[in-house]
Enzyme design. Sequence first.
Site, PDB file in Angstrom:
ATOM      1  N   GLY A  57     -71.084  30.097  28.464  1.00 42.36           N
ATOM      2  CA  GLY A  57     -72.149  31.078  28.238  1.00 42.36           C
ATOM      3  C   GLY A  57     -73.527  30.557  28.610  1.00 42.36           C
ATOM      4  O   GLY A  57     -74.435  31.350  28.894  1.00 42.36           O
ATOM      5  N   GLU A  80     -73.740  31.054  32.269  1.00 44.80           N
ATOM      6  CA  GLU A  80     -73.857  32.504  32.459  1.00 44.80           C
ATOM      7  C   GLU A  80     -75.267  32.986  32.133  1.00 44.80           C
ATOM      8  O   GLU A  80     -75.815  33.868  32.808  1.00 44.80           O
ATOM      9  CB  GLU A  80     -72.816  33.214  31.578  1.00 44.80           C
ATOM     10  CG  GLU A  80     -71.386  32.941  32.063  1.00 44.80           C
ATOM     11  CD  GLU A  80     -70.314  33.363  31.057  1.00 44.80           C
ATOM     12  OE1 GLU A  80     -70.424  32.983  29.874  1.00 44.80           O
ATOM     13  OE2 GLU A  80     -69.378  34.061  31.457  1.00 44.80           O
ATOM     14  N   ALA A 102     -71.097  29.856  24.558  1.00 43.30           N
ATOM     15  CA  ALA A 102     -70.964  30.711  23.379  1.00 43.30           C
ATOM     16  C   ALA A 102     -70.516  29.800  22.238  1.00 43.30           C
ATOM     17  O   ALA A 102     -69.887  28.761  22.479  1.00 43.30           O
ATOM     18  CB  ALA A 102     -69.923  31.790  23.644  1.00 43.30           C
ATOM     19  N   GLU A 123     -64.200  27.546  30.328  1.00 42.54           N
ATOM     20  CA  GLU A 123     -63.466  28.420  29.405  1.00 42.54           C
ATOM     21  C   GLU A 123     -61.951  28.239  29.461  1.00 42.54           C
ATOM     22  O   GLU A 123     -61.284  28.340  28.429  1.00 42.54           O
ATOM     23  CB  GLU A 123     -63.820  29.895  29.667  1.00 42.54           C
ATOM     24  CG  GLU A 123     -65.171  30.313  29.132  1.00 42.54           C
ATOM     25  CD  GLU A 123     -66.322  30.068  30.099  1.00 42.54           C
ATOM     26  OE1 GLU A 123     -66.140  29.336  31.098  1.00 42.54           O
ATOM     27  OE2 GLU A 123     -67.407  30.622  29.854  1.00 42.54           O
TER      28      GLU A 123
HETATM   29  N1  CAA Z   1     -69.984  26.020  20.343  1.00 41.35           N
HETATM   30  C1  CAA Z   1     -70.160  25.529  19.105  1.00 41.35           C
HETATM   31  N2  CAA Z   1     -70.584  24.276  18.852  1.00 41.35           N
HETATM   32  C2  CAA Z   1     -70.820  23.478  19.920  1.00 41.35           C
HETATM   33  C3  CAA Z   1     -70.660  23.913  21.238  1.00 41.35           C
HETATM   34  C4  CAA Z   1     -70.220  25.259  21.442  1.00 41.35           C
HETATM   35  N3  CAA Z   1     -70.087  25.801  22.668  1.00 41.35           N
HETATM   36  N4  CAA Z   1     -70.950  22.898  22.069  1.00 41.35           N
HETATM   37  C5  CAA Z   1     -71.299  21.865  21.300  1.00 41.35           C
HETATM   38  N5  CAA Z   1     -71.221  22.208  19.994  1.00 41.35           N
HETATM   39  C6  CAA Z   1     -71.494  21.383  18.834  1.00 41.35           C
HETATM   40  C7  CAA Z   1     -70.402  20.359  18.606  1.00 41.35           C
HETATM   41  O1  CAA Z   1     -69.294  20.938  17.929  1.00 41.35           O
HETATM   42  C8  CAA Z   1     -71.126  19.327  17.793  1.00 41.35           C
HETATM   43  O2  CAA Z   1     -71.232  19.775  16.470  1.00 41.35           O
HETATM   44  P1  CAA Z   1     -70.811  18.795  15.233  1.00 41.35           P
HETATM   45  O3  CAA Z   1     -71.814  17.678  15.307  1.00 41.35           O
HETATM   46  O4  CAA Z   1     -70.967  19.669  14.040  1.00 41.35           O
HETATM   47  O5  CAA Z   1     -69.420  18.321  15.519  1.00 41.35           O
HETATM   48  C9  CAA Z   1     -72.537  19.361  18.384  1.00 41.35           C
HETATM   49  O6  CAA Z   1     -72.664  20.602  19.059  1.00 41.35           O
HETATM   50  C10 CAA Z   1     -72.769  18.250  19.390  1.00 41.35           C
HETATM   51  O7  CAA Z   1     -71.755  18.353  20.383  1.00 41.35           O
HETATM   52  P2  CAA Z   1     -70.844  17.095  20.831  1.00 41.35           P
HETATM   53  O8  CAA Z   1     -70.735  16.109  19.723  1.00 41.35           O
HETATM   54  O9  CAA Z   1     -69.587  17.631  21.399  1.00 41.35           O
HETATM   55  O10 CAA Z   1     -71.790  16.482  21.981  1.00 41.35           O
HETATM   56  P3  CAA Z   1     -71.314  15.604  23.228  1.00 41.35           P
HETATM   57  O11 CAA Z   1     -72.562  15.116  23.855  1.00 41.35           O
HETATM   58  O12 CAA Z   1     -70.282  14.616  22.835  1.00 41.35           O
HETATM   59  O13 CAA Z   1     -70.590  16.641  24.230  1.00 41.35           O
HETATM   60  C11 CAA Z   1     -70.435  18.709  25.468  1.00 41.35           C
HETATM   61  C12 CAA Z   1     -71.355  17.626  24.835  1.00 41.35           C
HETATM   62  C13 CAA Z   1     -69.655  18.080  26.627  1.00 41.35           C
HETATM   63  C14 CAA Z   1     -71.332  19.800  25.991  1.00 41.35           C
HETATM   64  C15 CAA Z   1     -69.456  19.230  24.395  1.00 41.35           C
HETATM   65  O14 CAA Z   1     -70.189  19.566  23.227  1.00 41.35           O
HETATM   66  C16 CAA Z   1     -68.680  20.439  24.821  1.00 41.35           C
HETATM   67  O15 CAA Z   1     -67.733  20.322  25.596  1.00 41.35           O
HETATM   68  N6  CAA Z   1     -69.068  21.642  24.304  1.00 41.35           N
HETATM   69  C17 CAA Z   1     -68.346  22.858  24.572  1.00 41.35           C
HETATM   70  C18 CAA Z   1     -68.626  23.370  25.965  1.00 41.35           C
HETATM   71  C19 CAA Z   1     -67.829  24.634  26.231  1.00 41.35           C
HETATM   72  O16 CAA Z   1     -66.613  24.621  26.234  1.00 41.35           O
HETATM   73  N7  CAA Z   1     -68.537  25.757  26.466  1.00 41.35           N
HETATM   74  C20 CAA Z   1     -67.912  27.027  26.701  1.00 41.35           C
HETATM   75  C21 CAA Z   1     -67.826  27.823  25.411  1.00 41.35           C
HETATM   76  S1  CAA Z   1     -66.867  29.266  25.583  1.00 41.35           S
HETATM   77  C22 CAA Z   1     -67.893  30.426  26.278  1.00 41.35           C
HETATM   78  O17 CAA Z   1     -69.058  30.173  26.561  1.00 41.35           O
HETATM   79  C23 CAA Z   1     -67.257  31.765  26.502  1.00 41.35           C
HETATM   80  C24 CAA Z   1     -68.086  32.789  27.170  1.00 41.35           C
HETATM   81  O18 CAA Z   1     -68.210  32.823  28.395  1.00 41.35           O
HETATM   82  C25 CAA Z   1     -68.715  33.842  26.400  1.00 41.35           C
END
Ligand code: CAA
Length: 259
Positions: free
Chosen positions: A109, A112, A64, A132
């Site tokens: 998400g 999911e 998400a 999460e």
């Molecule tokens: N939401 C918003 N933006 C996201 C995102 C997310 N879930 N995942 C990645 N992005 C964005 C980053 O912020 C970044 O944007 P900027 O360039 O503007 O900073 C861009 O995508 C590229 O990401 P990274 O620079 O972080 O890429 P990376 O290769 O270094 O890392 C990753 C990749 C390990 C997947 C890392 O991006 C990450 O940990 N993302 C979040 C994963 C996460 O926590 N997901 C769960 C979300 S909560 C959820 O989903 C709740 C639910 O059940 C409903």
Amino acid sequence: MAEIVKVHVEAGLAMVTIDRPEALNALNDETLAGLEAAFTALGNDKSVRAVILTGAGKAFVAGADIKAMAENTPREARAFARRGHQVFSLIEDFPHPVIAAVNGFALGGGCELAMACDLRIASEKARAGQPEVKLGITPGWGGTQRLPRIVGRSAAKYLLFTGEVITAARALELGLFDEVVAPEQLLPRCLEIAKTIAARAPVAVSYCKAAINQGVEAPLAQGLSFESELFAQTFATADQKTGMMAFIEKREDPPFQGI
Ligand code: CAA
């Protein structure tokens, strides 16, 4: 403005691509609306027999959209969770099989979403997890419910409590992924599976999906009763006659019509 969710239909097979690579295809309101519109339109397209869902770039879906929900109140978070459930249920209940082509990160998400699909075929580069708890929240789009149903309670608890991101090979061992292939083989393999499904009797395939989805949640006797009803109804289709006559006359791959 370019569409965030792209749809391409050819020869009864639909390819749905989430195309927001700059945010690793993170799901915000607009992306959820795009998925909803795509699957609603495909559900009305009588030619469609199977769908492949994938992400553009290096992610399937990285979750998400954290930036979009960071300031949510509990009331807004509840609405966001329910909105995700609504869109994912549309995919889970889609009348034909939906194959997740997991090309990269399937986190939160994104994992999911993949679990709401019928099959998960993954690239060796794919990574999965429910991180999460690292954000101070629980999964909100089915992670606590679909994950234990797929991998069992214990493995689901491990993944949810630790937030660990696992390799494609580990996800295959756990049964979260059905197959893992080389990155360049991902779409060809998904297309091969989709084509095989598309060549089968569509009503029968659709009933198999409904019987499993509804039956596994019901007591066995109720599931068996539902199965016998669907079995009976297939004998009212032209495709049952086509399929059985082809067997008796020793013809392979009969031309099913979906009626
Ligand atoms: N939401 C918003 N933006 C996201 C995102 C997310 N879930 N995942 C990645 N992005 C964005 C980053 O912020 C970044 O944007 P900027 O360039 O503007 O900073 C861009 O995508 C590229 O990401 P990274 O620079 O972080 O890429 P990376 O290769 O270094 O890392 C990753 C990749 C390990 C997947 C890392 O991006 C990450 O940990 N993302 C979040 C994963 C996460 O926590 N997901 C769960 C979300 S909560 C959820 O989903 C709740 C639910 O059940 C409903």
